[in-house]
Motif scaffolding. Sequence first.
Motif, mmCIF file in Angstrom:
data_model
loop_
_atom_site.group_PDB
_atom_site.id
_atom_site.type_symbol
_atom_site.label_atom_id
_atom_site.label_comp_id
_atom_site.label_asym_id
_atom_site.label_seq_id
_atom_site.Cartn_x
_atom_site.Cartn_y
_atom_site.Cartn_z
ATOM 1 N N LEU A 27 42.807 55.374 57.166
ATOM 2 C CA LEU A 27 41.669 54.471 57.041
ATOM 3 C C LEU A 27 40.899 54.677 55.735
ATOM 4 C CD1 LEU A 27 40.337 54.604 60.705
ATOM 5 C CD2 LEU A 27 41.522 52.702 59.612
ATOM 6 N N ILE A 28 40.658 55.927 55.372
ATOM 7 C CA ILE A 28 39.901 56.187 54.142
ATOM 8 C C ILE A 28 40.696 55.765 52.920
ATOM 9 C CG2 ILE A 28 38.885 57.996 52.695
ATOM 10 C CD1 ILE A 28 38.054 59.415 55.289
ATOM 11 N N THR A 29 41.997 56.001 52.934
ATOM 12 C CA THR A 29 42.837 55.552 51.820
ATOM 13 C C THR A 29 42.748 54.044 51.652
ATOM 14 O OG1 THR A 29 44.387 57.394 52.108
ATOM 15 C CG2 THR A 29 45.195 55.453 50.930
ATOM 16 N N ALA A 30 42.843 53.328 52.781
ATOM 17 C CA ALA A 30 42.824 51.866 52.728
ATOM 18 C C ALA A 30 41.451 51.331 52.333
ATOM 19 C CB ALA A 30 43.243 51.296 54.082
ATOM 20 N N ALA A 39 39.029 52.842 50.734
ATOM 21 C CA ALA A 39 38.651 53.205 49.368
ATOM 22 C C ALA A 39 39.145 52.149 48.391
ATOM 23 C CB ALA A 39 39.221 54.572 49.004
ATOM 24 N N ASN A 40 40.311 51.616 48.670
ATOM 25 C CA ASN A 40 40.873 50.569 47.814
ATOM 26 C C ASN A 40 40.123 49.253 47.942
ATOM 27 O OD1 ASN A 40 42.939 52.197 46.748
ATOM 28 N ND2 ASN A 40 44.281 51.801 48.487
ATOM 29 N N LEU A 41 39.315 49.119 48.982
ATOM 30 C CA LEU A 41 38.513 47.908 49.174
ATOM 31 C C LEU A 41 37.118 48.046 48.576
ATOM 32 C CD1 LEU A 41 39.458 47.000 52.868
ATOM 33 C CD2 LEU A 41 40.338 45.961 50.768
ATOM 34 N N GLY A 42 36.819 49.212 48.011
ATOM 35 C CA GLY A 42 35.534 49.388 47.337
ATOM 36 C C GLY A 42 34.443 50.049 48.145
ATOM 37 N N ILE A 43 34.794 50.737 49.224
ATOM 38 C CA ILE A 43 33.762 51.439 50.003
ATOM 39 C C ILE A 43 33.069 52.467 49.110
ATOM 40 C CG2 ILE A 43 35.129 53.389 50.871
ATOM 41 C CD1 ILE A 43 32.973 51.277 53.176
ATOM 42 N N ASP A 44 31.793 52.708 49.359
ATOM 43 C CA ASP A 44 31.030 53.642 48.528
ATOM 44 C C ASP A 44 31.025 55.066 49.067
ATOM 45 O OD1 ASP A 44 29.761 51.681 46.574
ATOM 46 O OD2 ASP A 44 29.148 50.832 48.500
ATOM 47 N N GLY A 45 31.135 55.207 50.380
ATOM 48 C CA GLY A 45 31.053 56.542 50.947
ATOM 49 C C GLY A 45 31.642 56.626 52.336
ATOM 50 N N VAL A 46 31.658 57.832 52.870
ATOM 51 C CA VAL A 46 32.140 58.079 54.227
ATOM 52 C C VAL A 46 31.148 58.983 54.944
ATOM 53 C CG1 VAL A 46 34.615 57.747 53.860
ATOM 54 C CG2 VAL A 46 33.582 59.945 53.304
ATOM 55 N N GLU A 47 31.052 58.810 56.253
ATOM 56 C CA GLU A 47 30.151 59.638 57.056
ATOM 57 C C GLU A 47 30.860 60.967 57.324
ATOM 58 O OE1 GLU A 47 26.982 58.562 60.497
ATOM 59 O OE2 GLU A 47 29.061 58.073 60.945
ATOM 60 N N THR A 48 30.755 61.853 56.363
ATOM 61 C CA THR A 48 31.495 63.111 56.380
ATOM 62 C C THR A 48 30.980 64.076 57.439
ATOM 63 O OG1 THR A 48 31.957 62.865 54.030
ATOM 64 C CG2 THR A 48 32.182 65.085 54.965
ATOM 65 N N TYR A 49 29.660 64.174 57.569
ATOM 66 C CA TYR A 49 29.057 65.144 58.481
ATOM 67 C C TYR A 49 28.646 64.449 59.767
ATOM 68 C CZ TYR A 49 29.054 67.685 54.102
ATOM 69 O OH TYR A 49 29.445 68.268 52.923
ATOM 70 N N TYR A 50 29.481 64.602 60.791
ATOM 71 C CA TYR A 50 29.309 63.892 62.056
ATOM 72 C C TYR A 50 29.719 64.821 63.193
ATOM 73 C CZ TYR A 50 29.552 60.017 65.424
ATOM 74 O OH TYR A 50 29.353 59.178 66.502
ATOM 75 N N ALA A 51 28.966 64.784 64.290
ATOM 76 C CA ALA A 51 29.238 65.647 65.448
ATOM 77 C C ALA A 51 30.072 64.878 66.472
ATOM 78 C CB ALA A 51 27.927 66.128 66.057
ATOM 79 N N TYR A 52 31.385 65.043 66.419
ATOM 80 C CA TYR A 52 32.275 64.245 67.256
ATOM 81 C C TYR A 52 32.222 64.616 68.726
ATOM 82 C CZ TYR A 52 34.236 62.215 63.038
ATOM 83 O OH TYR A 52 34.386 61.521 61.862
#
Length: 236
Positions: free
Chosen positions: A176-179, A181-194
């Motif tokens: 998902l992040i690879t795909a 990122a190619n669409l221009g996303i700015d960031g990811v919610e890296t710190y998350y309590a799953y």
Amino acid sequence: MVVNIAQGSASPKIAAKNQQALRQVWETIEPDSCPYRYNFHMHTIYSDGRLKPEELIKQAITIGLKGFAITDHHSVAGYQVAQACIEKWQQEPSFCDSLPHLWTGVEITANLLDDDIHILGYAFDPEHASLNRYLTGTAPTGNDAEAGAVIDAIHQAGGLAVLAHPARYRKSADELITAIANLGIDGVETYYAYTNPEPWQPSPKQTKQVKQLSATYNLFNTCGTDTHGLSLLKRI
């Protein structure tokens, strides 16, 4: 590190769209930034949360948050009520020095690689025409639901787009992040309590994976509790 983002004398409406200030904060985000300094993922009664915006603001002040965003699903109604509270309390000496920086926020359901994902938007103009179809209270459909279309709409409104909880979907975070990122996303919610631990803390395994991917694609790392209950210190 805490960036100086005090509301000061700036209009809350202007401060809420300050993308530059948000970028500066995101450059400093660490595993312990949330939930006591920053929190970029929370819900109110205006989508599927239990907190009234007024209650949320008072709780944010009590916690000592420096900056945050309300990210109701397909709605900015909760943000608007909270912003009105800040505008009112900004004139009161007992509140003005402790008010956190509130950015516009929203969570939008989108489609990526035939998987339903959630995209968080921040620091956008909530009245921009590009977002009209995403702020109706219901998830978009058809072409409007494509991840690229959602990201483009957020960008057109002057905002930043982030992939929420990348390790919670059917497809892997890597895919998902690879795909996206190619669409221009700015960031990811890296710190998350799953696993919704108490006290709140980001999940180590997922954090390591997402952080490696964000570094690969030069994305911002963000954090949030994804609060749906009555406490901003946990998810439910």
